[in-house]
Design a protein around this motif. Structure first.
Motif, mmCIF file in Angstrom:
data_model
loop_
_atom_site.group_PDB
_atom_site.id
_atom_site.type_symbol
_atom_site.label_atom_id
_atom_site.label_comp_id
_atom_site.label_asym_id
_atom_site.label_seq_id
_atom_site.Cartn_x
_atom_site.Cartn_y
_atom_site.Cartn_z
ATOM 1 N N CYS A 1 -1.975 11.133 5.649
ATOM 2 C CA CYS A 1 -0.559 10.929 5.304
ATOM 3 C C CYS A 1 -0.397 10.794 3.798
ATOM 4 O O CYS A 1 -0.629 9.723 3.220
ATOM 5 C CB CYS A 1 -0.024 9.703 6.035
ATOM 6 N N LEU B 1 -0.164 -2.316 8.955
ATOM 7 C CA LEU B 1 -0.786 -1.294 8.100
ATOM 8 C C LEU B 1 -1.876 -1.892 7.216
ATOM 9 O O LEU B 1 -2.621 -1.171 6.557
ATOM 10 C CB LEU B 1 0.267 -0.677 7.164
ATOM 11 N N SER C 1 -8.575 0.847 3.837
ATOM 12 C CA SER C 1 -8.082 2.124 4.362
ATOM 13 C C SER C 1 -9.056 3.279 4.128
ATOM 14 O O SER C 1 -8.666 4.438 4.219
ATOM 15 C CB SER C 1 -6.721 2.441 3.725
ATOM 16 N N ARG D 1 -1.266 -8.443 -2.326
ATOM 17 C CA ARG D 1 -0.632 -8.290 -3.646
ATOM 18 C C ARG D 1 0.836 -7.961 -3.471
ATOM 19 O O ARG D 1 1.226 -7.333 -2.475
ATOM 20 C CB ARG D 1 -1.336 -7.195 -4.460
ATOM 21 N N GLY E 1 0.808 -1.209 0.000
ATOM 22 C CA GLY E 1 0.000 0.000 0.000
ATOM 23 C C GLY E 1 0.846 1.265 0.000
ATOM 24 O O GLY E 1 2.089 1.218 -0.010
ATOM 25 N N ALA E 2 0.144 2.408 0.038
ATOM 26 C CA ALA E 2 0.838 3.699 -0.058
ATOM 27 C C ALA E 2 1.842 3.874 1.083
ATOM 28 O O ALA E 2 3.019 4.191 0.850
ATOM 29 C CB ALA E 2 -0.193 4.824 -0.038
ATOM 30 N N LEU E 3 1.396 3.655 2.320
ATOM 31 C CA LEU E 3 2.301 3.888 3.455
ATOM 32 C C LEU E 3 3.308 2.757 3.603
ATOM 33 O O LEU E 3 4.456 2.980 4.011
ATOM 34 C CB LEU E 3 1.506 4.086 4.749
ATOM 35 N N GLY F 1 -3.339 10.894 10.766
ATOM 36 C CA GLY F 1 -4.190 11.948 10.197
ATOM 37 C C GLY F 1 -4.355 11.727 8.703
ATOM 38 O O GLY F 1 -5.012 10.768 8.280
ATOM 39 N N SER G 1 -3.944 2.850 13.309
ATOM 40 C CA SER G 1 -5.325 3.252 13.540
ATOM 41 C C SER G 1 -5.593 4.474 12.655
ATOM 42 O O SER G 1 -4.833 4.733 11.705
ATOM 43 C CB SER G 1 -5.539 3.557 15.027
ATOM 44 N N LYS H 1 -11.354 0.599 13.298
ATOM 45 C CA LYS H 1 -10.095 1.054 13.902
ATOM 46 C C LYS H 1 -10.267 1.204 15.419
ATOM 47 O O LYS H 1 -9.327 0.948 16.187
ATOM 48 C CB LYS H 1 -9.660 2.379 13.276
ATOM 49 N N ASP I 1 -3.459 -13.227 3.135
ATOM 50 C CA ASP I 1 -4.734 -12.574 3.423
ATOM 51 C C ASP I 1 -4.907 -12.565 4.941
ATOM 52 O O ASP I 1 -5.049 -13.622 5.566
ATOM 53 C CB ASP I 1 -5.879 -13.341 2.749
ATOM 54 N N LEU I 2 -4.903 -11.381 5.518
ATOM 55 C CA LEU I 2 -4.983 -11.278 6.982
ATOM 56 C C LEU I 2 -6.312 -11.796 7.519
ATOM 57 O O LEU I 2 -6.427 -12.103 8.708
ATOM 58 C CB LEU I 2 -4.784 -9.819 7.421
ATOM 59 N N ASP J 1 1.241 -8.849 2.196
ATOM 60 C CA ASP J 1 0.116 -8.155 1.553
ATOM 61 C C ASP J 1 -0.645 -9.170 0.710
ATOM 62 O O ASP J 1 -0.140 -10.266 0.438
ATOM 63 C CB ASP J 1 0.609 -6.990 0.658
ATOM 64 N N TYR K 1 -15.523 2.030 8.850
ATOM 65 C CA TYR K 1 -14.052 2.021 8.817
ATOM 66 C C TYR K 1 -13.488 2.534 10.155
ATOM 67 O O TYR K 1 -12.658 1.866 10.797
ATOM 68 C CB TYR K 1 -13.579 2.884 7.643
HETATM 69 P P1 NAI Z 1 -3.554 1.387 1.291
HETATM 70 O O1 NAI Z 1 -4.985 1.100 0.985
HETATM 71 O O2 NAI Z 1 -2.733 2.063 0.259
HETATM 72 O O3 NAI Z 1 -2.818 0.032 1.704
HETATM 73 C C1 NAI Z 1 -3.446 -0.978 2.430
HETATM 74 C C2 NAI Z 1 -2.821 -2.286 2.001
HETATM 75 O O4 NAI Z 1 -3.444 -3.331 2.753
HETATM 76 C C3 NAI Z 1 -3.039 -2.611 0.515
HETATM 77 O O5 NAI Z 1 -1.817 -2.856 -0.127
HETATM 78 C C4 NAI Z 1 -3.935 -3.825 0.520
HETATM 79 O O6 NAI Z 1 -3.652 -4.750 -0.534
HETATM 80 C C5 NAI Z 1 -3.615 -4.429 1.885
HETATM 81 N N1 NAI Z 1 -4.741 -5.249 2.347
HETATM 82 C C6 NAI Z 1 -6.054 -4.971 2.313
HETATM 83 N N2 NAI Z 1 -6.768 -6.012 2.791
HETATM 84 C C7 NAI Z 1 -5.879 -6.972 3.124
HETATM 85 C C8 NAI Z 1 -6.004 -8.279 3.648
HETATM 86 N N3 NAI Z 1 -7.211 -8.823 3.921
HETATM 87 N N4 NAI Z 1 -4.885 -8.993 3.848
HETATM 88 C C9 NAI Z 1 -3.651 -8.465 3.564
HETATM 89 N N5 NAI Z 1 -3.473 -7.234 3.060
HETATM 90 C C10 NAI Z 1 -4.577 -6.491 2.844
HETATM 91 O O7 NAI Z 1 -3.563 2.227 2.653
HETATM 92 P P2 NAI Z 1 -2.428 3.194 3.213
HETATM 93 O O8 NAI Z 1 -2.764 4.577 2.858
HETATM 94 O O9 NAI Z 1 -1.111 2.642 2.898
HETATM 95 O O10 NAI Z 1 -2.686 3.067 4.790
HETATM 96 C C11 NAI Z 1 -2.021 2.083 5.563
HETATM 97 C C12 NAI Z 1 -2.765 1.949 6.878
HETATM 98 O O11 NAI Z 1 -2.799 3.186 7.549
HETATM 99 C C13 NAI Z 1 -4.211 1.495 6.723
HETATM 100 O O12 NAI Z 1 -4.523 0.596 7.760
HETATM 101 C C14 NAI Z 1 -4.981 2.771 6.884
HETATM 102 O O13 NAI Z 1 -6.276 2.528 7.413
HETATM 103 C C15 NAI Z 1 -4.124 3.543 7.857
HETATM 104 N N6 NAI Z 1 -4.284 4.983 7.714
HETATM 105 C C16 NAI Z 1 -3.785 5.614 6.600
HETATM 106 C C17 NAI Z 1 -3.945 6.973 6.473
HETATM 107 C C18 NAI Z 1 -3.379 7.741 5.319
HETATM 108 O O14 NAI Z 1 -3.516 8.956 5.305
HETATM 109 N N7 NAI Z 1 -2.740 7.102 4.343
HETATM 110 C C19 NAI Z 1 -4.672 7.766 7.492
HETATM 111 C C20 NAI Z 1 -5.153 6.976 8.601
HETATM 112 C C21 NAI Z 1 -4.944 5.633 8.703
#
Ligand code: NAI
Ligand code: 15L
Length: 262
Positions: free
Chosen positions: A169, A74, A78, A39, A16-18, A167, A113, A143, A54-55, A37, A139
């Motif tokens: 990110c 992470l 999201s 993917r 994912g992004a982070l 917040g 979270s 969290k 798959d978590l 992940d 969602y």
């Molecule tokens: P993202 O959506 O880009 O990445 C999430 C990753 O989790 C994806 O690569 C996805 O394939 C993987 N994923 C989803 N379901 C899954 C499963 N069942 N098993 C395994 N992997 C799975 O989200 P991002 O932006 O990278 O955020 C990371 C975390 O931080 C998330 O939990 C999000 O809720 C949290 N967060 C992010 C914020 C932001 O501004 N980017 C703000 C607040 C929280």
């Protein structure tokens, strides 16, 4: 880059992004990482091993996390989503990660979270991590569950964790609300480093936010994490400051989304 932590470390949501931002820094710091992940990430670094997992699958998650000493969790949905989706990825997924932590006596879980745990507070409120949850979506509710799960696993099993209510990110703030909620990528990585290294955290919840004027939150009032942000949304304000009006509630557009349906 201040991440120096040589426990066997796993990152869920690695693609994912982070996850992508964090893994790049872990690679620069030469920290061996197990990346999980659904993917495969577009780019795998020399320091990392990738496992598709798959978590929502308990046995797969327990297997994947064998031998891991700390996890940055992470992975999951999201954004706003129907209940069934957050139930499996976020609620069951986090349960499986904490179960792995308990069964293996992991040193620490850093849990992503979200600020949407408290999205129903007014934009004029200053919210501390110890104030009641006011989730703005399924969602946000998932969290909130993750944070309570983390509390339970600390109280009952002594699994240490830090819940980071991130917040917004992104590379830079994208709208007026984010002038208050933005967390820079650089501060995000440093915050994760603090969450991994702080000596005694028990179960700690903190907001993840850069040094923005008018932030909605007191990020870590007790100073448990020792985190000092380096960036501020002010540097990116420009036309955003005169753009659309600020939302009345902290969760912004998440408050207005209705995902109910059976
Ligand atoms: P993202 O959506 O880009 O990445 C999430 C990753 O989790 C994806 O690569 C996805 O394939 C993987 N994923 C989803 N379901 C899954 C499963 N069942 N098993 C395994 N992997 C799975 O989200 P991002 O932006 O990278 O955020 C990371 C975390 O931080 C998330 O939990 C999000 O809720 C949290 N967060 C992010 C914020 C932001 O501004 N980017 C703000 C607040 C929280
Ligand atoms: C979140 O929890 C989301 O993961 C992210 O995509 C943003 O929407 C962020 O909150 C936010 O509040 O800006």
């Amino acid at each position: 880059m201040e991440l120096e932590w040589n426990a066997r470390l796993a990152v869920t949501g690695a693609a994912g992004a982070l996850g992508t931002v964090l893994r790049a820094e872990l690679a620069r710091a030469g920290i061996d990482t197990l990346s999980l992940d659904l993917r495969e990430p577009a780019l795998l670094h020399a320091n990392e091993t990738f496992l598709r997992c798959d978590l929502a699958d308990a046995q797969a998650t327990l297997r994947a996390l064998q031998g891991v000493e700390a996890v940055v969790h992470l992975g999951g949905i999201s954004t706003t989503a129907p209940f069934g989706a957050v139930l499996s990825a976020n609620i069951c997924g986090s349960f499986h990660v904490f179960e792995a932590a308990r069964l293996q006596g992991m040193r620490r879980v850093v849990y992503a979270s979200s600020n949407h745990v408290t999205g129903y507070y007014a934009a004029s409120d200053k919210v501390r991590p110890d104030m009641p949850h006011r989730p703005d979506s399924f969602y946000g509710l998932s969290k909130a569950f993750g944070e309570d799960l983390a509390q339970l696993y600390w109280d009952k099993y002594g699994v240490e964790s830090v819940g980071l209510r991130i917040g917004s990110c992104f590379e830079r703030p994208r709208d007026r609300r984010m002038l208050r909620t933005w967390l820079s990528h650089r501060d995000f990585v440093r915050l994760v480093g603090c969450a991994l290294r702080a000596p005694r955290v028990g179960h700690t919840v903190a907001y993840g936010v850069s040094d923005n004027p008018g932030s909605y939150w007191e990020a870590d009032p007790a100073g448990v994490l020792g985190f000092k942000p380096l960036d501020s949304a002010t540097e990116h304000a420009g036309p955003l400051a005169d753009g659309e009006p600020e939302p009345p509630l902290q969760g912004g557009r998440f408050v207005d989304v209705d995902e109910t349906s059976l």
